[in-house]
Enzyme design. Sequence first.
Site, PDB file in Angstrom:
ATOM      1  CG  HIS A  18      30.521  43.379  57.892  1.00  0.00           C
ATOM      2  ND1 HIS A  18      30.629  42.047  57.539  1.00  0.00           N
ATOM      3  CD2 HIS A  18      29.768  43.962  56.921  1.00  0.00           C
ATOM      4  CE1 HIS A  18      29.978  41.835  56.412  1.00  0.00           C
ATOM      5  NE2 HIS A  18      29.439  42.992  56.012  1.00  0.00           N
ATOM      6  CD  GLU A  54      34.547  44.437  51.030  1.00  0.00           C
ATOM      7  OE1 GLU A  54      35.295  43.657  51.628  1.00  0.00           O
ATOM      8  OE2 GLU A  54      33.337  44.218  50.866  1.00  0.00           O
ATOM      9  CD  GLN A  65      31.066  45.313  53.666  1.00  0.00           C
ATOM     10  OE1 GLN A  65      29.876  45.257  53.968  1.00  0.00           O
ATOM     11  NE2 GLN A  65      31.667  44.388  52.930  1.00  0.00           N
ATOM     12  CG  HIS A  89      24.906  44.859  54.828  1.00  0.00           C
ATOM     13  ND1 HIS A  89      25.565  45.602  53.856  1.00  0.00           N
ATOM     14  CD2 HIS A  89      25.853  44.047  55.367  1.00  0.00           C
ATOM     15  CE1 HIS A  89      26.834  45.223  53.818  1.00  0.00           C
ATOM     16  NE2 HIS A  89      27.040  44.289  54.729  1.00  0.00           N
ATOM     17  CD  GLU A 139      27.538  40.306  54.023  1.00  0.00           C
ATOM     18  OE1 GLU A 139      28.535  39.714  53.571  1.00  0.00           O
ATOM     19  OE2 GLU A 139      27.458  41.545  54.117  1.00  0.00           O
TER      20      GLU A 139
END
Length: 145
Positions: A18, A54, A65, A89, A139
């Site tokens: 994501h 989220e 996301q 991210h 991530e």
Amino acid sequence: MVPAGGTLDPMQLVNVDHVGIAVHDLDSAIDSYRELFGVEPMRRERVVDQGVDEAMIPLGGSFIQLLSPLHDDTPVGRFLTTRGEGLHHVAYAVADLPAALLHLEEHGARLIDRTPRLGGGGHQIAFVHPKTVGGTLIELVALGD
């Protein structure tokens, strides 16, 4: 891509899981994505440990996301204060998250998480500091979680 032997290298990036986008108002952001792109969140949840609400919007085999902070004094809250809304991210799926973290540490990566933790949707995740890879927060998400 699975090698000829049929097993994945634990550090191999399997896919983009994501892209995380920080927003001030989650409802407004969802409405914008709905109106502009015709998409709906697959799930929406509060992740108290990370201090965010989220929404996960499916996009092919990946997700967008949308992240909204629960408080100003959270990582996403501080990000919004200093940088404003936008890309927060990029998350990559890996075959073996603990092995991937060990590999990264052995190769000098600056880790935010040395061990996996629970993220949204019950997935095991870990973060790599932006100073490790070109200023982007990375991530890692355990494949299959």
